[in-house]
Design an enzyme around this catalytic site. Sequence first.
Site, PDB file in Angstrom:
ATOM      1  N   ASP B 143       0.862  -1.190   0.000  1.00 43.92           N
ATOM      2  CA  ASP B 143       0.000   0.000   0.000  1.00 43.92           C
ATOM      3  C   ASP B 143       0.896   1.237   0.000  1.00 43.92           C
ATOM      4  OD1 ASP B 143      -1.806  -2.063   0.383  1.00 43.92           O
ATOM      5  OD2 ASP B 143      -2.979  -0.998   1.917  1.00 43.92           O
ATOM      6  N   LYS B 206      -6.859   3.256  -3.326  1.00 43.04           N
ATOM      7  CA  LYS B 206      -7.270   3.241  -1.923  1.00 43.04           C
ATOM      8  C   LYS B 206      -7.448   4.672  -1.460  1.00 43.04           C
ATOM      9  CE  LYS B 206      -5.236   1.832   2.549  1.00 43.04           C
ATOM     10  NZ  LYS B 206      -4.133   1.078   3.188  1.00 43.04           N
ATOM     11  N   LYS B 242     -10.268   0.156  -2.459  1.00 40.99           N
ATOM     12  CA  LYS B 242     -10.189  -0.023  -1.012  1.00 40.99           C
ATOM     13  C   LYS B 242     -10.470   1.280  -0.276  1.00 40.99           C
ATOM     14  CE  LYS B 242      -7.028  -1.342   2.744  1.00 40.99           C
ATOM     15  NZ  LYS B 242      -5.695  -1.859   3.090  1.00 40.99           N
TER      16      LYS B 242
END
Lengths: 487, 306, 306
Positions: B143, B206, B242
């Site tokens: 991430d 995300k 996400k």
Amino acid sequence: MDPKSLDFKTSWEYAPAPEGKEHIKINARYEHFIGGEFVAPAKGRYFETINPATEEKLSEVAEGSSEDVDKAVVAARAALDKSWSKLRASERGKYIYRLARMMQERAREFAVIESLDGGKTIRESRDVDVPLAIAHFFYYAGWADKIRYAFPGKTPRPIGVAGQIIPWNFPLLMAAWKIAPALAAGNTVVLKPAETTPLTALKLAELIQAADLPPGVVNIVTGAGATGAALVNHPGLDKIAFTGSTEVGKLIQRAIAGSRKRYTLELGGKAANIIFEDAAIDQAVEGIVNGIFFNQGHVCCAGSRLFVQESVYDTVIRKLKDRLETLIVGDPLDKNTDIGAINSKMQLDKISAYLKIGVAEGAELYQSSCKLPKKGFFCKPTLFLHCSQSQRIVQEEIFGPVLSVQTFRTPEEAISRANNTPYGLSGGVWTDKGSKIFKVSNALRCGVVWANTYNKFDPSAPFGGYKESGMGREGGLHGLQPYIQYN
Amino acid sequence: MPRNNAALAVTLPPQFVPIDEVGIDERVSRFSKRSIKKSSKVQALKLALSMLDLTTLSAHDTPERVRQLCHKAKNLLETMPELPHVGAVCVYGPLVKVAKEVLKGTKIHIAAVSTAFPSGMAPLKTKLIETRQFVADGADEIDMVISRGKFFEGDYDYVADEIAAVKEACGKAHLKVILETGELNTLDNVRRASDIAMHAGADFIKTSTGKVQPAATPQVTLVMLEAIRDFYYATGKKIGMKPAGGIATAKQALHYLVMLRETLGEAWLTPDLFRFGASKLANDILMQLVKEQTGAYQSIDYFSME
Amino acid sequence: MSKAERKAEVVDLKDRAAARQERLPVLKTYKLFIDGKFPRSESERYYALTSANGESIANVQLGSRKDFRNAVVAARKAFPGWAGRTAYNRGQILYRMAEMLEGRRAQFIEELETLGASRSEAETETAMAVDRLIYYAGWADKFQQVFSSVNPVASSHFNFSMLEPTGVAALLAPEDSGLLGLISVVAPAVAGGNSVVVLASHSKPLAAITFSEVLHTSDLPAGVINILTGTRKELLKHFASHMDVNALVYCGSDAEEIRTVQLEAAENLKRVVIEENSDWQSEERQSPYTILATQEVKTTWHPIGL
């Protein structure tokens, strides 16, 4: 199948979520509401009102004759002379406030009955119709003692007794649009609800009675066209306010020609919803959906003609088709339903006829793949692609979930096609460019323009049409004008 | 610079796509009005569990804390062994090895935050070093954060090139690109950053680090899902989504799933393409599931914190 | 007109000239005013205007329904341009009309006198006509501010209502007030951006026709004001039934005419304004509410967001 297609038939579906109706009380029979009392019809005749989603009878309702209308007009005149005009304006306002508050207490009950009687989704009757109706009373209540500030240089007076005829697409909301400004301006009224949707107006009558409004200030006579005609032709009225079809609007204007009656008409439409290539496309698609599928398309200001700039046509149509797949059609009382029942068999027949006409005229029919309930009156959300300006499905008001789609190349082309209609109620403009919004919305010959939004209503916002979409405004300060006179 | 190669078309810097905030608000409110009950609710809650990135991202995280979290990931609720496992455990990079050890033999992924998380204020060189290290340590997913400063400078090429470089450093590991939408401020920016990230090679986009408020909101999530939809239609590539931070209740999670279902449909209703980044959400979902089973409202005292 | 009739007319005119003065006066041909031009009636008909004591004054065009049709075409063509002028500019042109009228007061006074007004009546009417134009010239850029509104809607939208002209207005000018009455109905409609076709008083048409010469020299775009002469009986139904006319202003109190107008107007839902009060000199006859009668209210919504 196109490898790049989205599939909205998902393994996870929403379970039915019906709104409860156990706490709802609908009488087996309803009488007219005249002079503060529920009064049996002079001729003793009643008609049935049904649930269009199930075709089951809900109740039976008094059929108004000219005797009943006369009784109601006499009651309204007496109330005007003896009580309503004698009250201080601030006291009149307080009655209207009280009514608004009592409606709020019973909001959910109104919503459920509205959905049962008219077929509209509970989401809309709960979140739109009922709160807006209440807001209308609340808004105009405050005007009652402030009207002299609304008309600079004039001393306004009430007109007198108003006959008001309302349609079946927003039964309670239209009752509020008619009654609230009339009462605030000091008039008394005789209201005739539509024959397929009389129940919420009669529920409102119960509240009016419970709120102790002076008898006769609001009278409600139920019935169909003949009852409406008796009302329009009654010599004891000072004003007619009508919402409905352009055809009937013209009949009314003719019927009262030469009489001294004033009139306001809120009639049909065939609104253009114009999507420019620089619009926020996903939000525009929502606007298209809300524009034509809100209330099953039973909306005079529905965005029933879609104009998409050619450069984004494929994108918009693909997104629109995707979006159609997610629309849930079915039980109006299910909280997840997006499109409920068509209001009546008659209306469904009319829509079905237009679907045939469109195909015969050569437009490309596209419908969502949803399944319709076996009983009741339902119609799939429908697009007609590649339409031409000359087709009937482009020119005539269908009043159902049917959208005709055309393309355009330049703003001038969009504007001229948008205006190329006898109607002029509303229009939509979608672009991210501010100056274009003003240019286009100024050029549209219609009474309401939604720019980057669609089908928004508010008691403070005047609503009404240009050209054959009617005359006079409802809502806002301008909505008082049809109920006052000066000089 | 003109590019003539048609094959390059999809990798061209994306054009500006305007977003209307009020329109987004209205659409979001429609999702939250969907009523999800009974079997439909149970099914969705289980799906949400499988999409969970169980997360601990505190500066004072220790191996012991991470071990506890991994055990929770493995054993969500003793009384309901049929529950799916969570999608991943999300930790700081230096703790990847600890997680790897506990989660050995499970299908639970390990996600590591990288690239000078959460600020991203570091040279690209060091970002690439840490990314390679975390992948080598066993991270299945990386991430990363975008360089928001460069984004606001208008240096979109820098932002894109950096993502592409990290993607390369990821090797087989999946790359989630955190936009930090709470700092991007406008939905127009969220859309632009989404497009840049997808074009530069993100596998997932995300919303947030969880360190900035607001974190995930339904509004930014919808904008990102719509960007994913447009990217899919343009390229055929399915990018994952996400939302992270701020999703604490089962009810919120249901509304996100409604949004997902009605925006992207069946293909995205999988942990391969949708994750929730959350720490408190798991237990609220578990409480709701037990409530559906027993009919009794639950207390947090009966559910282990980690 | 037969040869004999024409001859008789010439003789008559000669007699009048001789009776007045030695020099043969040049007589004016009174014509229609359509699209900025002065055509004769397409029907080539006329009616003879005689003074109170039976003296022949002039021949006036007997406008036909086709003249009316042509005038509506001109008005429709002129409408967008006129409505699109700035309110300031419309006000200036109305003021210019007043200036031109003022400069030709003597002619108007004479024409009013010719048709039976006393000297002082004619002077008063002409002066009031000039002042009425100035009154509405002033309103052109003000009535919008008095009657428009910003509406405090209960959502994130900027909402305002403003006035727009209805379109083409057909006006049946008052019969007994040839100049002031005509201007009292024309000025508010035109100040508000409408284009008009007006039927002048049948018995007092001279000032109306001369007024068209004022218009011709006032920078007024062609077609904005079209003036017809003729008989109301013949034209009333066409005024009311024409499908490309948006509003009809009727001055008078004939119950049957009013009924006909309202019946025919229903064909395309014309806005109908009935002006029964014939005291055109009264203070009440000038009011911004008169402008409102040929205005539409347009409400515009726009979201407020980032």
